[in-house]
Design an enzyme around this catalytic site. Structure first.
Site, PDB file in Angstrom:
ATOM      1  N   GLY A   1       0.818  -1.199   0.000  1.00  0.00           N
ATOM      2  CA  GLY A   1       0.000   0.000   0.000  1.00  0.00           C
ATOM      3  C   GLY A   1       0.854   1.251   0.000  1.00  0.00           C
ATOM      4  O   GLY A   1       2.017   1.238  -0.414  1.00  0.00           O
TER       5      GLY A   1
ATOM      6  N   THR B   1      -4.086  -2.934  -1.178  1.00  0.00           N
ATOM      7  CA  THR B   1      -4.662  -2.416   0.063  1.00  0.00           C
ATOM      8  C   THR B   1      -6.165  -2.574   0.037  1.00  0.00           C
ATOM      9  O   THR B   1      -6.802  -2.286  -0.975  1.00  0.00           O
ATOM     10  CB  THR B   1      -4.313  -0.937   0.325  1.00  0.00           C
ATOM     11  OG1 THR B   1      -5.072  -0.458   1.439  1.00  0.00           O
ATOM     12  CG2 THR B   1      -4.616  -0.055  -0.875  1.00  0.00           C
TER      13      THR B   1
ATOM     14  N   ASP C   1      -8.064  -0.722   1.541  1.00  0.00           N
ATOM     15  CA  ASP C   1      -8.624   0.625   1.685  1.00  0.00           C
ATOM     16  C   ASP C   1      -8.863   1.336   0.358  1.00  0.00           C
ATOM     17  O   ASP C   1      -9.538   2.368   0.323  1.00  0.00           O
ATOM     18  CB  ASP C   1      -7.702   1.486   2.550  1.00  0.00           C
ATOM     19  CG  ASP C   1      -7.667   1.022   3.989  1.00  0.00           C
ATOM     20  OD1 ASP C   1      -8.749   0.774   4.545  1.00  0.00           O
ATOM     21  OD2 ASP C   1      -6.571   0.902   4.557  1.00  0.00           O
TER      22      ASP C   1
END
Length: 359
Positions: A112, A135, A137
């Protein structure tokens, strides 16, 4: 002979193994010369200390559906990269030394934002580095998508779905805390997919009065229960207006285990409704990758493997406007991709009646 290093760094996710598999398979399928693969153990620590295992076709066979990472992972914060380790070792020089000692031609970094900053640093130091966007996210700059994100959405959405039956049975308000410390991609997507009544994300500071209003409005319309999805990094408008130092001090003074508990306590006090908290937590990182993750991971690995055979490096594998591409590492390092509060999905969620606690 091509010699390729591979490492997985930072938080784990579901499609790391699938991506490694795709790198190895693509190079072996396309290269006209033999290739060796060195998988570094526990992220950048393996590169620093020379801990690795050889990988070949049989090692990656069957990994498409396996979550986590067979190499292990760890966090090596970029801000501490130039600080010697506990033994006085220069971390950057140690990584460069391992790369050169093994006579590597390329290093593939699956990571990430922090991991990619280090990848860019190593690229600037003369190593041939390729970054791959890992990632849950989805906050990596320069790419529309990251592997791990689709699977995390599915898990978070299922958590919301499962909570709804017990919420309905007891007529409760449930506050479901979804991963997202700095950005709100997972809670936004899972909240919409799960039919949440309120979605609170870091990019849209909220007011408690507006959250309560949304819950009470649902009750007036005949709703027996309410679902509030909150990112772990959600912030009030009052907190957002504070200087960074004051905000950190306020956070340090919190007595609740997390933002979800503080929110639930406030909702119950203001509405009189029985309110509970549910936190899927690290299940959002675990398990097998879903179909979309497997496909995207395979695409990422194929692009990286093809670039190695071509002799290209110094880039992040990315998807932009639906097409796979290569973005210079220097262009993405140190940048976060935030949810745009004016994006189509946010606007459409509002049109559906979902509250973001701000209006």
């Amino acid at each position: 002979m091509l010699r390729i290093g591979i490492l997985t760094s930072g938080g784990d996710c579901q499609a790391l193994n699938a991506t490694m598999r795709a790198i190895v398979r693509t190079v072996l399928n396309e290269s006209k010369e033999p290739a060796e693969f060195y998988g570094f153990l526990d992220g950048y620590r393996g590169l620093m200390y020379g801990h690795y295992r050889k990988l070949d076709w049989t090692d990656v066979s069957g990994l498409l559906t396996v979550g986590g990472t067979i190499l292990g992972t760890s966090r090596t914060p970029f801000k501490y990269l130039d600080q010697p380790d506990e033994h006085g070792l220069n971390k950057v020089e140690a990584m460069k030394s391992t790369y050169r000692r093994l006579k590597l031609d390329y290093l593939c970094v699956l990571g990430g934002n922090g991991s990619l900053k280090t990848a860019n640093r190593l690229n600037e130091e003369g190593l041939k580095v390729i970054g791959l966007p890992k990632t849950i996210d989805n906050d990596t700059w320069g790419t529309d998508m990251t592997f791990g994100f689709p699977s995390a959405i599915d898990i978070a959405t299922k958590a919301i779905d499962d909570i709804k039956t017990t919420a309905s049975s007891h007529g409760r308000v449930f506050v479901i805390e979804i991963m997202g410390h700095k950005v709100g991609w997972i809670p936004l997507y899972a909240g919409v997919a799960g039919g949440a009544d309120v979605i609170l994300i870091p990019e849209i500071p909220y007011e408690m009065d507006k959250v309560v209003k949304a819950i009470e409005q649902r009750e007036k319309r005949g709703g027996r229960f309410a679902i509030v999805v909150v990112a772990e990094g959600a912030i009030t408008k009052e907190e957002a207006a504070l200087p960074k130092k004051e905000y950190k001090a306020r956070v340090a003074q919190r007595t609740d285990p997390s933002v979800a508990y503080a929110l639930a306590r406030e909702i119950e006090a203001r509405t009189g409704r029985e309110t509970r908290v549910a936190i899927p937590g690290h299940t959002q990182r675990g398990g097998a990758p879903d179909a979309e993750d497997r496909i995207f991971a395979s695409q990422c690995g194929a692009v990286a493997g093809h670039a190695i055979v071509e002799g290209d490096s110094g880039f992040l594998v990315a998807k932009v406007d639906g097409k796979m591409t290569r973005v210079p590492l220097a262009d993405i390092a140190g940048k976060l991709k935030y949810v745009d509060p004016e994006s189509d999905l946010v606007r459409e969620a509002r049109e559906l009646g979902i509250s973001f606690g701000d209006e």
